[in-house]
Design a protein around this motif. Structure first.
Motif, PDB file in Angstrom:
ATOM      1  N   PRO A 186       0.796  -1.224   0.000  1.00 26.04           N
ATOM      2  CA  PRO A 186       0.000   0.000   0.000  1.00 26.04           C
ATOM      3  C   PRO A 186       0.830   1.276   0.000  1.00 26.04           C
ATOM      4  CG  PRO A 186       0.085  -0.944   2.195  1.00 26.04           C
ATOM      5  CD  PRO A 186       0.812  -1.895   1.298  1.00 26.04           C
ATOM      6  N   SER A 187       2.156   1.200   0.152  1.00 23.80           N
ATOM      7  CA  SER A 187       2.967   2.401   0.318  1.00 23.80           C
ATOM      8  C   SER A 187       3.781   2.734  -0.920  1.00 23.80           C
ATOM      9  CB  SER A 187       3.891   2.231   1.524  1.00 23.80           C
ATOM     10  OG  SER A 187       4.760   1.126   1.322  1.00 23.80           O
ATOM     11  N   GLN A 188       3.262   2.453  -2.077  1.00 23.11           N
ATOM     12  CA  GLN A 188       3.982   2.743  -3.302  1.00 23.11           C
ATOM     13  C   GLN A 188       3.674   4.161  -3.766  1.00 23.11           C
ATOM     14  OE1 GLN A 188       6.220   0.346  -4.847  1.00 23.11           O
ATOM     15  NE2 GLN A 188       5.900  -0.300  -2.735  1.00 23.11           N
ATOM     16  N   LYS A 189       4.609   4.770  -4.500  1.00 24.32           N
ATOM     17  CA  LYS A 189       4.417   6.109  -5.032  1.00 24.32           C
ATOM     18  C   LYS A 189       4.758   6.137  -6.507  1.00 24.32           C
ATOM     19  CE  LYS A 189       4.865   9.460  -1.271  1.00 24.32           C
ATOM     20  NZ  LYS A 189       4.715   8.528  -0.150  1.00 24.32           N
ATOM     21  N   VAL A 190       3.982   6.882  -7.244  1.00 20.95           N
ATOM     22  CA  VAL A 190       4.283   7.202  -8.631  1.00 20.95           C
ATOM     23  C   VAL A 190       4.252   8.717  -8.760  1.00 20.95           C
ATOM     24  CG1 VAL A 190       3.387   5.043  -9.553  1.00 20.95           C
ATOM     25  CG2 VAL A 190       1.865   6.989  -9.320  1.00 20.95           C
ATOM     26  N   TYR A 191       4.743   9.238  -9.871  1.00 17.37           N
ATOM     27  CA  TYR A 191       4.866  10.680 -10.045  1.00 17.37           C
ATOM     28  C   TYR A 191       4.117  11.104 -11.300  1.00 17.37           C
ATOM     29  CZ  TYR A 191       8.424  10.533  -6.425  1.00 17.37           C
ATOM     30  OH  TYR A 191       9.082  10.357  -5.239  1.00 17.37           O
ATOM     31  N   LEU A 192       3.261  12.127 -11.130  1.00 14.62           N
ATOM     32  CA  LEU A 192       2.572  12.765 -12.249  1.00 14.62           C
ATOM     33  C   LEU A 192       3.299  14.045 -12.615  1.00 14.62           C
ATOM     34  CD1 LEU A 192      -1.162  12.361 -11.150  1.00 14.62           C
ATOM     35  CD2 LEU A 192       0.146  10.907 -12.696  1.00 14.62           C
ATOM     36  N   LEU A 193       3.230  14.432 -13.883  1.00 17.07           N
ATOM     37  CA  LEU A 193       3.887  15.639 -14.360  1.00 17.07           C
ATOM     38  C   LEU A 193       2.886  16.775 -14.362  1.00 17.07           C
ATOM     39  CD1 LEU A 193       6.566  16.716 -15.400  1.00 17.07           C
ATOM     40  CD2 LEU A 193       5.789  16.196 -17.736  1.00 17.07           C
ATOM     41  N   LYS A 194       3.097  17.754 -13.455  1.00 14.82           N
ATOM     42  CA  LYS A 194       2.229  18.924 -13.363  1.00 14.82           C
ATOM     43  C   LYS A 194       3.101  20.162 -13.316  1.00 14.82           C
ATOM     44  CE  LYS A 194      -1.620  16.653 -11.018  1.00 14.82           C
ATOM     45  NZ  LYS A 194      -2.523  16.665  -9.837  1.00 14.82           N
ATOM     46  N   GLY A 195       2.918  21.044 -14.327  1.00 15.72           N
ATOM     47  CA  GLY A 195       3.736  22.258 -14.397  1.00 15.72           C
ATOM     48  C   GLY A 195       5.206  21.971 -14.553  1.00 15.72           C
ATOM     49  N   GLN A 196       5.558  20.960 -15.322  1.00 17.46           N
ATOM     50  CA  GLN A 196       6.937  20.534 -15.544  1.00 17.46           C
ATOM     51  C   GLN A 196       7.638  20.066 -14.268  1.00 17.46           C
ATOM     52  OE1 GLN A 196       8.260  20.195 -18.603  1.00 17.46           O
ATOM     53  NE2 GLN A 196       6.251  20.838 -19.369  1.00 17.46           N
ATOM     54  N   GLN A 197       6.861  19.748 -13.246  1.00 14.63           N
ATOM     55  CA  GLN A 197       7.422  19.259 -11.998  1.00 14.63           C
ATOM     56  C   GLN A 197       6.773  17.928 -11.624  1.00 14.63           C
ATOM     57  OE1 GLN A 197       9.934  20.443 -10.223  1.00 14.63           O
ATOM     58  NE2 GLN A 197      10.259  22.152 -11.669  1.00 14.63           N
ATOM     59  N   PRO A 198       7.555  16.965 -11.138  1.00  9.37           N
ATOM     60  CA  PRO A 198       6.971  15.690 -10.713  1.00  9.37           C
ATOM     61  C   PRO A 198       6.247  15.826  -9.384  1.00  9.37           C
ATOM     62  CG  PRO A 198       9.331  15.682 -10.357  1.00  9.37           C
ATOM     63  CD  PRO A 198       9.023  16.974 -11.065  1.00  9.37           C
ATOM     64  N   VAL A 199       5.026  15.333  -9.346  1.00  9.50           N
ATOM     65  CA  VAL A 199       4.211  15.390  -8.139  1.00  9.50           C
ATOM     66  C   VAL A 199       3.920  13.966  -7.694  1.00  9.50           C
ATOM     67  CG1 VAL A 199       2.036  16.157  -7.123  1.00  9.50           C
ATOM     68  CG2 VAL A 199       3.198  17.576  -8.824  1.00  9.50           C
ATOM     69  N   PRO A 200       4.246  13.601  -6.441  1.00 13.15           N
ATOM     70  CA  PRO A 200       4.036  12.218  -6.006  1.00 13.15           C
ATOM     71  C   PRO A 200       2.567  11.920  -5.749  1.00 13.15           C
ATOM     72  CG  PRO A 200       4.880  13.537  -4.204  1.00 13.15           C
ATOM     73  CD  PRO A 200       4.892  14.436  -5.399  1.00 13.15           C
ATOM     74  N   VAL A 201       2.186  10.675  -6.074  1.00 16.87           N
ATOM     75  CA  VAL A 201       0.833  10.188  -5.837  1.00 16.87           C
ATOM     76  C   VAL A 201       0.952   8.797  -5.243  1.00 16.87           C
ATOM     77  CG1 VAL A 201      -1.376   9.548  -6.864  1.00 16.87           C
ATOM     78  CG2 VAL A 201      -0.132  11.531  -7.731  1.00 16.87           C
ATOM     79  N   SER A 202       0.296   8.563  -4.108  1.00 15.76           N
ATOM     80  CA  SER A 202       0.342   7.250  -3.457  1.00 15.76           C
ATOM     81  C   SER A 202      -0.659   6.305  -4.102  1.00 15.76           C
ATOM     82  CB  SER A 202       0.040   7.383  -1.961  1.00 15.76           C
ATOM     83  OG  SER A 202       1.030   8.158  -1.327  1.00 15.76           O
ATOM     84  N   VAL A 203      -0.252   5.052  -4.290  1.00 23.53           N
ATOM     85  CA  VAL A 203      -1.114   4.041  -4.881  1.00 23.53           C
ATOM     86  C   VAL A 203      -0.941   2.738  -4.109  1.00 23.53           C
ATOM     87  CG1 VAL A 203      -1.121   5.022  -7.200  1.00 23.53           C
ATOM     88  CG2 VAL A 203       0.648   3.378  -6.571  1.00 23.53           C
ATOM     89  N   THR A 204      -1.970   1.916  -4.181  1.00 23.12           N
ATOM     90  CA  THR A 204      -1.909   0.555  -3.648  1.00 23.12           C
ATOM     91  C   THR A 204      -1.901  -0.397  -4.827  1.00 23.12           C
ATOM     92  OG1 THR A 204      -3.122   1.200  -1.670  1.00 23.12           O
ATOM     93  CG2 THR A 204      -3.020  -1.142  -2.172  1.00 23.12           C
ATOM     94  N   ALA A 252      -5.914   0.726  -5.321  1.00 24.54           N
ATOM     95  CA  ALA A 252      -6.505   1.918  -4.718  1.00 24.54           C
ATOM     96  C   ALA A 252      -5.557   3.081  -4.926  1.00 24.54           C
ATOM     97  CB  ALA A 252      -6.779   1.700  -3.232  1.00 24.54           C
ATOM     98  N   GLY A 253      -6.104   4.311  -4.844  1.00 23.05           N
ATOM     99  CA  GLY A 253      -5.314   5.514  -5.033  1.00 23.05           C
ATOM    100  C   GLY A 253      -6.072   6.520  -5.865  1.00 23.05           C
ATOM    101  N   SER A 254      -5.462   7.697  -6.061  1.00 26.53           N
ATOM    102  CA  SER A 254      -6.123   8.775  -6.794  1.00 26.53           C
ATOM    103  C   SER A 254      -5.849   8.743  -8.285  1.00 26.53           C
ATOM    104  CB  SER A 254      -5.679  10.125  -6.221  1.00 26.53           C
ATOM    105  OG  SER A 254      -4.260  10.247  -6.279  1.00 26.53           O
ATOM    106  N   LEU A 255      -5.130   7.741  -8.767  1.00 23.49           N
ATOM    107  CA  LEU A 255      -4.902   7.632 -10.208  1.00 23.49           C
ATOM    108  C   LEU A 255      -6.186   7.245 -10.911  1.00 23.49           C
ATOM    109  CD1 LEU A 255      -1.454   5.806 -10.598  1.00 23.49           C
ATOM    110  CD2 LEU A 255      -1.962   8.224 -10.965  1.00 23.49           C
ATOM    111  N   LYS A 256      -6.330   7.739 -12.135  1.00 22.69           N
ATOM    112  CA  LYS A 256      -7.483   7.372 -12.955  1.00 22.69           C
ATOM    113  C   LYS A 256      -7.003   7.096 -14.373  1.00 22.69           C
ATOM    114  CE  LYS A 256      -8.694  12.232 -13.821  1.00 22.69           C
ATOM    115  NZ  LYS A 256      -7.556  12.779 -13.055  1.00 22.69           N
ATOM    116  N   GLU A 257      -7.856   6.488 -15.135  1.00 25.44           N
ATOM    117  CA  GLU A 257      -7.509   6.123 -16.508  1.00 25.44           C
ATOM    118  C   GLU A 257      -7.181   7.368 -17.314  1.00 25.44           C
ATOM    119  OE1 GLU A 257      -9.355   3.513 -20.250  1.00 25.44           O
ATOM    120  OE2 GLU A 257     -10.519   3.845 -18.409  1.00 25.44           O
TER     121      GLU A 257
END
Length: 410
Positions: free
Chosen positions: A349-367, A380-385
């Motif tokens: 449950p403690s994995q992280k991925v990074y989204l690109l927002k404003g040319q900066q990586p933003v961490p997002v937690s996922v299960t 689970a997590g805030s990622l969507k298709e």
């Protein structure tokens, strides 16, 4: 004059600003991939060797010189079919000798019975003569002794006959064993003897032929690592390829998981047997199989590239150890060093991925859930298709310094 000085100062300031702007390092660039929906097939990879389900090693129980060979490599054989012949000359002579011993024992038995009958008559007559007072008691005792001895002689002759018959049966059996027959229906896989070769069965039975009982049904003996063996179950489907047919995938079923560990250089593996249908006889014993055991499959799940879980942002040039980072990192040490990326994607449950927002990586937690070679299930997590996750940081290209390029040197 003041106007000229002002223009000069403005030009110098403009040049300084431009120099500082060009000197500033370019912004980092990132490679992204989209989160999508689809199927994920979790599998355990292993290697193994194809073998026949039943392989029989045919030897010989008698020694001698190989006189004939009736089969060769790849010969189909039936149960009881002669496949080789050992020279029977000595074995036949042994049968004749044993037969003569039996006949001699039978004659001795007949002689002993005649002697027993004669001593019995003598003993009966002496008893009558003793009653009439014609002979002494000693004569009757002598007749009784002769009769008892004759009875023992008959018993000894009978035992000798039984012994001779046993030797005859052994010699006949050895003669029968001089013709080597196939114990099963199958195909001759190997032959290790030639005509004229002497085989000795004194201490250990030599192997003359190896017969595969049924090559239409084969099995793969694979070695599964101890970290993956808990995921392998009986009845699971396995796919595999062989070097002989690199573009074709074959299918099998897990039929046995052996509990005996195999330790090789401190690496523990367990033998897993996979049954394979080989009706077309294209697969041959001894082939190396690259096996993938399908442990779990999920359809229409949200999945992200495995590389996104391995990605960690690199610190900037001006960033000092211990300084706060715009993108927090999982597992960072006290010195702010990023963790070393590995090829194995961890689940939890403690994995992280990074989204690109404003040319900066933003961490997002996922299960995360199950994974395959390329994708990992998002439980689970805030990622969507459709979200684009960072999978790689691309090094920016270096720019040339200010001023026109230098000309050729003379």
């Amino acid at each position: 004059m003041k106007k000229i000085i002002g223009i000069a100062v403005a030009l110098v300031a403009l040049i300084g600003v431009g120099y500082q702007f060009l000197k500033k390092p370019p912004a980092p660039q990132f490679k992204t991939l989209k989160v999508e929906r689809g199927s994920i097939l979790s599998a355990v990879s292993a290697t193994g060797t194809l073998n026949a389900v039943v392989t029989v090693q045919v030897g010989t129980q008698v020694s001698g010189t190989l006189a004939k060979l009736y089969v060769d490599y790849n010969s189909p054989v039936k149960k009881g079919q002669p496949i080789a012949q050992i020279d029977p000359a000595l074995l036949g002579a042994a049968v004749q000798q044993a037969t003569g011993n039996v006949l001699s024992a039978e004659a001795n038995l007949a002689k002993a019975r005649v002697t027993l009958a004669d001593t019995k008559r003598t003993l009966s007559r002496n008893r009558q003569l003793l009653e009439q007072g014609i002979i002494a008691q000693s004569d009757l005792d002598s007749a009784q002794t002769a009769y008892d001895s004759a009875q023992a002689g008959v018993s000894a002759a009978e035992a000798s006959l039984v012994q001779s018959k046993g030797a005859l049966k052994q010699a006949q059996t050895n003669l029968t064993y001089s013709t080597i027959r196939s114990p099963v229906d199958g195909i001759v896989v190997s032959r290790s003897v030639d005509v004229g070769q002497t085989v000795a069965a004194s201490f250990q039975t030599p192997t003359l032929f190896t017969i595969a009982q049924d090559l239409t049904k084969m099995q793969i003996d694979t070695s599964v690592d101890e970290s993956d063996i808990s995921r392998v179950k009986l009845g699971q489907t396995a796919t595999f390829t062989v070097d002989a047919y690199p573009d074709q995938q074959f299918t099998g079923t897990v039929v046995q998981i052996r509990n005996a560990p195999v330790v090789n250089q401190n690496v523990v593996t367990y033998v897993t047997v996979i049954a394979v249908d080989n009706r077309d006889l294209r697969l041959k014993p001894g082939m190396t199989a690259n096996v993938s055991v399908q442990t779990q499959k999920k359809d229409t799940v949200l999945k992200l590239p495995s590389a996104a879980l391995r990605f960690k942002p690199k610190p900037g040039k001006d960033e000092k150890p211990g300084a706060p980072k715009t993108a927090p990192q999982d597992g960072a040490g006290a010195a702010g060093k990023p963790p070393v990326a590995t090829d194995r994607v961890k689940k939890g449950p403690s994995q992280k991925v990074y989204l690109l927002k404003g040319q900066q990586p933003v961490p997002v937690s996922v299960t995360t859930g199950i994974s395959d070679a390329s994708f990992v299930e998002v439980v689970a997590g805030s990622l969507k298709e459709g979200d684009e996750v960072i999978v790689e940081q691309v090094a920016p290209s270096k720019k040339q310094g200010m001023g026109p390029p230098m000309g050729p040197r003379f």
